[in-house]
Design an enzyme around this catalytic site. Structure first.
Site, PDB file in Angstrom:
ATOM      1  N   ARG A 214       0.856  -1.185   0.000  1.00 43.37           N
ATOM      2  CA  ARG A 214       0.000   0.000   0.000  1.00 43.37           C
ATOM      3  C   ARG A 214       0.894   1.238   0.000  1.00 43.37           C
ATOM      4  O   ARG A 214       1.693   1.440   0.911  1.00 43.37           O
ATOM      5  CB  ARG A 214      -0.910   0.020   1.231  1.00 43.37           C
TER       6      ARG A 214
ATOM      7  N   HIS B 280      -3.363  11.387   0.518  1.00 45.41           N
ATOM      8  CA  HIS B 280      -2.789  11.153   1.840  1.00 45.41           C
ATOM      9  C   HIS B 280      -2.321  12.495   2.408  1.00 45.41           C
ATOM     10  O   HIS B 280      -1.156  12.661   2.773  1.00 45.41           O
ATOM     11  CB  HIS B 280      -1.648  10.150   1.753  1.00 45.41           C
TER      12      HIS B 280
ATOM     13  N   GLU C 183      -7.834   8.443   5.861  1.00 49.44           N
ATOM     14  CA  GLU C 183      -8.150   9.099   7.115  1.00 49.44           C
ATOM     15  C   GLU C 183      -8.706  10.518   6.953  1.00 49.44           C
ATOM     16  O   GLU C 183      -8.068  11.501   7.340  1.00 49.44           O
ATOM     17  CB  GLU C 183      -6.912   9.107   8.024  1.00 49.44           C
TER      18      GLU C 183
ATOM     19  N   ASN D  84      -8.077   1.735   9.674  1.00 53.41           N
ATOM     20  CA  ASN D  84      -6.807   1.992  10.347  1.00 53.41           C
ATOM     21  C   ASN D  84      -7.071   2.040  11.850  1.00 53.41           C
ATOM     22  O   ASN D  84      -7.834   2.895  12.315  1.00 53.41           O
ATOM     23  CB  ASN D  84      -6.204   3.328   9.906  1.00 53.41           C
TER      24      ASN D  84
ATOM     25  N   TYR E  50      -5.239   1.959  15.800  1.00 53.98           N
ATOM     26  CA  TYR E  50      -4.051   2.007  16.640  1.00 53.98           C
ATOM     27  C   TYR E  50      -4.364   1.914  18.128  1.00 53.98           C
ATOM     28  O   TYR E  50      -3.625   1.291  18.885  1.00 53.98           O
ATOM     29  CB  TYR E  50      -3.273   3.315  16.385  1.00 53.98           C
TER      30      TYR E  50
ATOM     31  N   GLU F  61      -4.080   0.023   8.024  1.00 53.15           N
ATOM     32  CA  GLU F  61      -2.977   0.418   8.899  1.00 53.15           C
ATOM     33  C   GLU F  61      -3.192  -0.178  10.277  1.00 53.15           C
ATOM     34  O   GLU F  61      -4.309  -0.167  10.807  1.00 53.15           O
ATOM     35  CB  GLU F  61      -2.861   1.945   9.058  1.00 53.15           C
TER      36      GLU F  61
END
Length: 424
Positions: A53, A97, A142, A269, A271, A328
């Site tokens: 990616r 991005h 995002e 994504n 985290y 991610e």
């Protein structure tokens, strides 16, 4: 790096403002992937990963955002994709991005509705050249970061602190995504198309407190549902629409029809999570984020694998989801290079536990098609500059050497075991 005619982006401008980047650095060179891409693709092949990616820089294709095309930019991505295909690596391209051309920012950026047409033109230019040699296109990475973090909280470029502008930017980002889908499908009919959302579930500090529960609902509406509801329900979450009052974005007839066009996949994504406490005096949603967990990464993010399972199941139950890719997931730690090696046991443990959490969500019905680790190598981490390292390869920035961390060998072994059916 402006080689090849790349134009200036909002991040070039942001980096020039004293105090905006933690270590005062810029992304001018970063990990120099522009010149070292062939060796970097070899690293991917060595891990056994089947896909890469990567992100396409809008200013490298259209230096002014619209108008003249920088052919050298298209040539670079052409070669990069050929290099992947030659190595048996599937290309997954992210089209936006966060690096908006500065020339478009000066016309209002994501607050100006005309940017939708500019984005569609950019996507058309890229996909006419790259076509469906790309396995999948991600329209936006995002959008919470490129609207809320960038226009409301002010931590990312362009560094504004205006909730009304942030909400309008978010609406235009979603509209740009939906508007580009027909062009993508026309130019790359065999490619899959989707969007990547960063998610961060909020949990009430006191699960028996009505106030904390309501505050956590506001957090989830602000961070998660403000983007997922329009995509899959064709509307904004009512609780947040009412809360924002006069700051809500201008929405035209047909906007939600465009935003909620069907997707081939959803990128997620993940985290960390946040623990939310009601705080009426707080300017941010009348809540505060508690920082009482002991196990945290170098980003000061709590390590909470259960949140990965929880948010995936929540999305699965809340919407009629397309297949999911984890676009991610990973962790930064203060890696220490000693005797030409880096023992990053904490990172290995983080990835292992989150893969277990992902597997639990899959066992409960979430249709996950793939997992992308963040990241292959250390990089310029936006407002954190070069102070945070996420990679499984250490980048020695003065020499640009790529040095495998302990996690690189561990990850390659994990992939090999998966391919051999040992971890089915």
């Amino acid at each position: 790096m402006h080689e090849g005619g790349r134009g200036k982006s909002i991040w070039d401008t942001f980096c020039d403002v004293p105090g905006k980047i933690l270590d005062g650095s810029t992304g001018e060179i970063a990990c120099d992937h522009y010149h070292r891409w062939a060796g970097d693709l070899d690293l991917i092949k060595e891990t056994g990963a089947s896909a890469y990616r990567f992100s396409i820089a809008w200013p490298r294709i259209l230096p002014e955002g619209t108008g003249a095309v920088a052919q050298a930019g298209l040539d670079f991505y052409d070669c990069l994709i050929d290099g992947m295909l030659q190595r048996g690596i599937h290309p997954y391209a992210t089209l936006y991005h966060w690096d908006l051309p500065q020339a478009l920012q000066e016309k209002g950026g994501w607050m100006n509705r005309s940017i939708i047409e500019a984005f569609v033109h950019y996507v058309d230019t890229v996909t006419r050249r790259l076509g469906d040699r790309v396995k999948a296109y991600i329209t936006l990475n995002e959008p919470w970061c490129s609207s809320m973090l960038s226009h409301y909280i002010g931590m990312h470029a362009p560094g504004l602190q205006d909730r009304k502008k942030a909400l309008q930017a978010a609406h235009h980002l979603l509209l740009a995504h939906g508007s580009a889908l027909s062009v993508l499908r026309a130019n790359a009919p065999a490619a899959n198309v989707g969007i990547a959302l960063n998610v961060c579930p909020g949990y009430p500090a006191n699960p028996e407190s009505f106030e904390d529960i309501a505050a956590a609902e506001r957090w989830n509406g602000f961070y998660n549902n403000w983007f997922s509801d329009p995509l899959f329900k064709g509307r904004y979450p009512e609780v947040m629409w009412n809360y924002y009052g006069a700051d809500v974005p201008q929405v035209r007839a047909g906007d939600f029809d465009t935003i909620s066009r069907p997707l081939d996949f959803l990128g997620i994504n993940y985290y960390t999570r946040e623990v939310i406490q009601n705080a009426p005096e707080s300017p941010l949603l009348g809540l505060t984020v508690l920082r009482n967990a002991q196990e945290r990464t170098h980003m000061d993010w709590e390590v909470f694998p259960q949140g990965f399972t929880d948010i995936l199941l929540q999305l699965h139950r809340q919407y009629n989801l397309p297949p999911v890719y984890i676009t991610e997931n990973g962790a930064a730690y203060p890696d220490i290079l000693s005797r030409n090696e880096i023992k990053d046991v904490e990172r290995i443990r983080y990835i292992e536990r989150h893969l277990q959490a992902l597997n639990e969500a899959m066992l409960q019905g979430v249709d996950v098609k793939g997992y992308f680790l963040w990241s292959l190598m250390d990089n310029f981490e936006w407002a954190e500059g070069y102070t945070k390292r996420f990679g499984i390869y250490y980048v020695d920035y003065p020499t640009q050497r790529r040095i495998p961390k302990q996690s690189a060998a561990w990850y390659a072994e994990l992939i090999a075991r998966c391919k051999n059916g040992e971890l089915a």
